[in-house]
Design a protein around this motif. Structure first.
Motif, short mmCIF file in Angstrom:
data_model
loop_
_atom_site.label_atom_id
_atom_site.label_comp_id
_atom_site.label_asym_id
_atom_site.label_seq_id
_atom_site.Cartn_x
_atom_site.Cartn_y
_atom_site.Cartn_z
N GLY A 47 0.82 -1.21 0.00
CA GLY A 47 0.00 0.00 0.00
C GLY A 47 0.85 1.26 0.00
O GLY A 47 0.56 2.21 -0.74
N TYR A 48 1.91 1.26 0.82
CA TYR A 48 2.82 2.41 0.83
C TYR A 48 3.47 2.60 -0.54
O TYR A 48 3.59 3.72 -1.05
CB TYR A 48 3.92 2.23 1.88
CG TYR A 48 3.45 2.28 3.31
CD1 TYR A 48 2.51 3.21 3.74
CD2 TYR A 48 3.95 1.39 4.26
CE1 TYR A 48 2.08 3.26 5.05
CE2 TYR A 48 3.53 1.42 5.59
CZ TYR A 48 2.59 2.36 5.97
OH TYR A 48 2.16 2.39 7.28
N GLN A 74 -7.36 7.01 -12.08
CA GLN A 74 -6.77 8.27 -12.54
C GLN A 74 -6.91 8.44 -14.05
O GLN A 74 -6.63 9.51 -14.59
CB GLN A 74 -5.29 8.32 -12.12
CG GLN A 74 -4.61 9.65 -12.43
CD GLN A 74 -3.27 9.80 -11.75
OE1 GLN A 74 -3.21 10.15 -10.57
NE2 GLN A 74 -2.18 9.52 -12.47
N THR A 130 2.35 1.67 -3.46
CA THR A 130 1.36 2.20 -4.40
C THR A 130 1.24 3.71 -4.28
O THR A 130 1.24 4.43 -5.28
CB THR A 130 -0.02 1.55 -4.15
OG1 THR A 130 0.06 0.16 -4.48
CG2 THR A 130 -1.10 2.21 -4.99
N ARG A 131 1.16 4.21 -3.05
CA ARG A 131 1.02 5.66 -2.85
C ARG A 131 2.25 6.41 -3.38
O ARG A 131 2.12 7.47 -3.99
CB ARG A 131 0.78 5.97 -1.37
CG ARG A 131 -0.62 5.55 -0.92
CD ARG A 131 -0.99 6.14 0.42
NE ARG A 131 -0.37 5.45 1.53
CZ ARG A 131 -0.84 4.34 2.09
NH1 ARG A 131 -1.95 3.78 1.62
NH2 ARG A 131 -0.24 3.78 3.11
N HIS A 132 3.43 5.87 -3.12
CA HIS A 132 4.66 6.51 -3.63
C HIS A 132 4.64 6.55 -5.16
O HIS A 132 4.99 7.56 -5.78
CB HIS A 132 5.90 5.76 -3.15
CG HIS A 132 6.11 5.80 -1.67
ND1 HIS A 132 6.00 6.96 -0.92
CD2 HIS A 132 6.43 4.81 -0.78
CE1 HIS A 132 6.24 6.69 0.35
NE2 HIS A 132 6.51 5.39 0.46
N MET A 184 2.11 6.45 -7.26
CA MET A 184 1.09 7.31 -7.87
C MET A 184 1.51 8.78 -7.89
O MET A 184 1.01 9.55 -8.70
CB MET A 184 -0.25 7.13 -7.16
CG MET A 184 -0.93 5.79 -7.45
SD MET A 184 -1.17 5.46 -9.22
CE MET A 184 -2.33 6.76 -9.68
N LEU A 185 2.45 9.15 -7.03
CA LEU A 185 2.98 10.51 -7.06
C LEU A 185 3.93 10.72 -8.24
O LEU A 185 4.27 11.85 -8.58
CB LEU A 185 3.73 10.83 -5.77
CG LEU A 185 2.87 10.96 -4.51
CD1 LEU A 185 3.76 11.08 -3.28
CD2 LEU A 185 1.94 12.16 -4.61
N ALA A 218 -5.67 2.05 -8.92
CA ALA A 218 -5.45 3.49 -8.79
C ALA A 218 -5.18 4.13 -10.15
O ALA A 218 -5.64 5.24 -10.44
CB ALA A 218 -4.30 3.76 -7.83
N GLU A 222 8.78 0.63 0.22
CA GLU A 222 7.78 1.21 1.13
C GLU A 222 8.29 2.51 1.76
O GLU A 222 7.50 3.33 2.24
CB GLU A 222 7.39 0.21 2.22
CG GLU A 222 8.49 -0.16 3.20
CD GLU A 222 9.34 -1.34 2.74
OE1 GLU A 222 10.07 -1.89 3.58
OE2 GLU A 222 9.29 -1.72 1.55
N LEU A 272 -2.29 -0.73 -7.18
CA LEU A 272 -1.68 0.23 -8.10
C LEU A 272 -2.47 0.27 -9.41
O LEU A 272 -2.78 1.36 -9.92
CB LEU A 272 -0.23 -0.14 -8.37
CG LEU A 272 0.48 0.66 -9.46
CD1 LEU A 272 0.58 2.13 -9.10
CD2 LEU A 272 1.87 0.08 -9.74
N HIS A 278 8.12 14.33 -5.18
CA HIS A 278 7.95 13.16 -4.30
C HIS A 278 8.65 13.34 -2.96
O HIS A 278 8.34 12.68 -2.01
CB HIS A 278 8.52 11.94 -5.04
CG HIS A 278 8.12 10.64 -4.45
ND1 HIS A 278 6.84 10.14 -4.59
CD2 HIS A 278 8.80 9.72 -3.73
CE1 HIS A 278 6.77 8.98 -3.99
NE2 HIS A 278 7.94 8.70 -3.46
#
Length: 200
Positions: free
Chosen positions: A29-30, A67, A32-34, A36-37, A63, A180, A60, A199
């Motif tokens: 999850g972490y 988007q 994926t967030r990184h 997507m930025l 997401a 992560e 991912l 980022h």
């Protein structure tokens, strides 16, 4: 070199195996967030479809769908040790295929590598010099050698880091490596330099 790679791969596999499923989910999850930025709206992203003990790329891909990014996935061709590409519109199109990798077999929408802006690829291990070691078959290294202009982001869990990987001339370096923790290696400049800045 091959003996050393075999030894290192065994160490890295053991580290990955030792992770608890919940830890994998949380750290995926972490990641994926990184990631997507780092992806701009409209960019076409080629992303690997994960097996059980890899960084989970399903969140991912979802997401990216949300988007509005076109998503391309690789399909393994064992006959000539190559990858062919397909657009992916729905996770439901994926079925376990070669080596247990989920692929859109029967639901392929052919994609041209020239249309891909970013490739997000798996790593069995990495170092902070941009080095990547895969599972040994060389599918991605062959693909990347034919398409050197692709912006390459390697993803892995932090435990897959090695201080100094035994790499050779066939091992393609990454432009970015993401765990992560975020970006742990920034090598390629180019058009994504501004996104690396975003980022931090």
């Amino acid at each position: 070199m091959s003996d050393e790679k075999t030894r290192v791969r065994a160490i890295l596999r053991a580290r990955k195996e030792a992770m608890a499923p919940e830890e994998r989910r949380e750290k995926s999850g972490y990641i994926t967030r990184h990631l997507m930025l780092l992806v701009a709206e409209g960019e076409t992203v080629m992303v690997f479809t994960s097996k059980e003990k890899e960084v989970n790329t399903k969140p991912l891909i979802l997401a990216l769908f949300q988007q509005g990014n076109p998503v391309v996935v690789p399909i393994i061709q064992k006959e000539d040790v190559s990858l062919r590409l397909s657009y992916l519109k729905d996770l439901g199109a994926l079925v376990p295929s070669t080596f247990g990798v989920p692929e859109p077999i029967g639901n392929e929408i052919p994609a041209d590598p020239e249309d891909v802006d970013i490739i997000i690829l798996p790593m069995l291990g990495f170092d902070r010099a941009g080095g990547r070691i895969g599972y040994g078959a060389g599918y991605y290294d062959r693909f990347l050698s034919k398409h050197p202009d692709l912006f390459k982001i390697g993803v892995a869990f932090g435990c897959q880091e090695m201080e100094d990987l035994p790499t050779d001339e066939n091992d393609v370096k990454m432009d970015l490596i993401v765990t992560e923790e975020g970006i742990v290696y920034e090598g390629g400049g180019g058009r994504h330099g501004d996104r690396r800045g975003r980022h931090n």
